[in-house]
Design a protein around this motif. Structure first.
Motif, short mmCIF file in Angstrom:
data_model
loop_
_atom_site.label_atom_id
_atom_site.label_comp_id
_atom_site.label_asym_id
_atom_site.label_seq_id
_atom_site.Cartn_x
_atom_site.Cartn_y
_atom_site.Cartn_z
N THR A 58 0.80 -1.22 0.00
CA THR A 58 0.00 0.00 0.00
C THR A 58 0.84 1.27 0.00
O THR A 58 0.32 2.34 -0.32
N PHE A 67 1.94 2.55 2.73
CA PHE A 67 1.70 3.17 4.03
C PHE A 67 2.95 3.10 4.89
O PHE A 67 3.78 2.21 4.75
N THR A 68 3.06 4.04 5.83
CA THR A 68 4.12 3.98 6.83
C THR A 68 3.77 2.88 7.85
O THR A 68 2.63 2.40 7.90
N GLN A 78 0.83 3.99 9.99
CA GLN A 78 -0.45 3.90 9.29
C GLN A 78 -0.94 2.45 9.21
O GLN A 78 -2.13 2.18 9.38
N THR A 121 -4.32 0.95 10.93
CA THR A 121 -5.29 0.18 10.13
C THR A 121 -5.60 -1.15 10.78
O THR A 121 -6.77 -1.56 10.89
N CYS A 181 -11.36 -0.97 4.66
CA CYS A 181 -11.20 0.19 3.77
C CYS A 181 -11.35 1.50 4.54
O CYS A 181 -10.59 2.45 4.34
N ALA A 210 -8.27 2.04 6.75
CA ALA A 210 -7.13 2.47 5.92
C ALA A 210 -7.27 3.95 5.54
O ALA A 210 -6.28 4.70 5.54
N GLY A 211 -8.48 4.39 5.23
CA GLY A 211 -8.72 5.77 4.89
C GLY A 211 -8.43 6.70 6.06
O GLY A 211 -7.82 7.78 5.88
N ALA A 216 -6.39 6.04 8.57
CA ALA A 216 -4.95 6.03 8.80
C ALA A 216 -4.23 6.96 7.81
O ALA A 216 -3.31 7.67 8.20
N ALA A 217 -4.69 6.95 6.57
CA ALA A 217 -4.05 7.81 5.55
C ALA A 217 -4.32 9.29 5.81
O ALA A 217 -3.46 10.14 5.58
N LEU A 218 -5.50 9.61 6.33
CA LEU A 218 -5.87 11.01 6.53
C LEU A 218 -5.28 11.63 7.80
O LEU A 218 -4.89 12.80 7.80
#
Length: 360
Positions: free
Chosen positions: A206, A208-209, A212, A216, A350, A353-354, A356-358
């Motif tokens: 993904t 992601f770090t 993140q 998730t 999902c 994950a959103g 975590a990204a934000l």
């Protein structure tokens, strides 16, 4: 004198129910099952399931030799085994949930996890509402639907059993309720394991770090064991655990809200016309244990041992639940609930994950 007589009668009634050969037999058997489960969870593969699920499976497996070797044709012994297993699963569940409170370090949650708590509240609320709506649309009965929703949204088997204490049913529906508990536990165990493997496999792809990925995992996976396993795979076990424990804390509020909601929508009015909400008083013990374990230095030093004891006690409750399980009922009623949990778990992954990204 009347009070003393009432206390004496109460103690006598409970002593006759507890001090039986069947209770001793089931008690020893469930304790062994729980200890074996705690031992097995340290091995690869088993660790992904966790001690509670393993104990449930052991209880389900020993049901058959108990029937053939111990119960046989004796109706009295059959009733004794059922009563003993039911009592252990019911009472030790509450004790185990209270002891599990020592796992929650409130100081850590309200400092390092301060950003995780509002996320946990949103995730748990939306997951329960969405999963329940999907399950009911698929034709799942309300009792099983709410237990699966709680297990999917909060913390797996412990949430199922905790929320079950919020649901009050007539005596004639107790067997159905027990079957719903087992089905819900089995469903969230399967879904949690599947999605833990999915996240471990897809996480590195993904971009992601580590933080993140840990968020998730903690925000989406069902059991604490699943979140810890995925967090360890990403090198983010601490943040994954904090995020997961933030969801565990929501169990207290969810249990109270569901108790009130269930009473208003599904409880029947008894003959005397008085309705009592099945308020989950043991949740106050859970919070009390969290406070004591966080702020009392001596207790904080032995908190890991108390949590181990909690899992032994909860393992006994799960094994006892497995002993009484009705396999035909599971096969008949569990498929649509499994689908509801699967669809919700996809959306939850999902959504987590959103988030975590934000925010991370």
């Amino acid at each position: 004198m009347r009070v003393l007589r009432a206390i004496r009668d109460f103690c006598t009634t409970w002593w006759r129910r507890i001090a039986t050969r069947d209770m001793a037999f089931i008690g020893i058997l469930t304790l062994l099952a729980s200890c074996v489960a705690s031992w097995l969870k340290q091995f690869p593969g088993f660790s992904l399931f966790g001690a509670l699920i393993i104990a449930l499976l052991i209880g389900m497996a020993v049901q058959f030799p108990i029937r053939s070797r111990y119960v046989g044709a004796s109706g009295e012994r059959k009733a004794g085994v059922k009563d003993a297993a039911g009592l252990i699963s019911n009472k030790l569940l509450r004790l185990g949930i209270i002891l599990l409170g020592f796992k929650l370090n409130l100081q850590v949650l309200f400092t390092q996890g301060v950003k995780c708590l509002p996320i946990a509240a949103v995730v748990v609320t939306l997951t329960i509402i969405v999963c329940y709506a999907i399950a009911r649309r698929l034709g799942v009965d309300p009792q099983l639907a709410i237990l699966v929703s709680g297990g999917t949204g909060i913390c797996g088997a412990a949430a199922v059993m905790g929320l079950s204490g919020s649901i009050k049913v007539p005596p004639e529906q107790e067997d159905e309720k027990a079957d719903s508990e087992v089905m819900a536990v089995a469903i969230v165990a399967i879904m949690g394991t599947v999605f833990a493997l999915v996240e471990i496999a897809l996480g590195p792809l993904t971009g992601f770090t580590a933080t993140q990925l840990g968020i998730t995992a903690g925000a989406s996976l069902h059991e604490i064991a699943h979140a810890v396993a995925a967090g360890a795979a990403f090198g983010a076990v601490d943040i994954a655990t904090i995020m997961k424990l933030s969801r565990v804390l929501m169990l207290v509020f969810a249990a109270i809200v569901i108790a009130i909601w269930w009473d208003r929508n599904h409880s029947t009015v008894p003959a005397d016309g008085k309705r009592k909400v099945a308020f989950p008083w043991f949740m106050l013990g859970f919070i009390g244990a969290s406070v004591i374990g966080t702020f009392v230095p001596f207790v904080a030093s032995i908190a890991p041992q108390l949590v181990d004891a909690a899992y032994i006690v909860l393992g006994m409750a799960m094994a006892a639940l497995g002993i009484n399980v009705n396999f035909k009922a599971i096969a008949k009623r569990g498929r649509k609930a499994l689908l509801a949990s699967f669809l919700t778990s996809v959306l939850l992954m999902c959504f987590a994950a959103g988030i975590a990204a934000l925010f991370f």
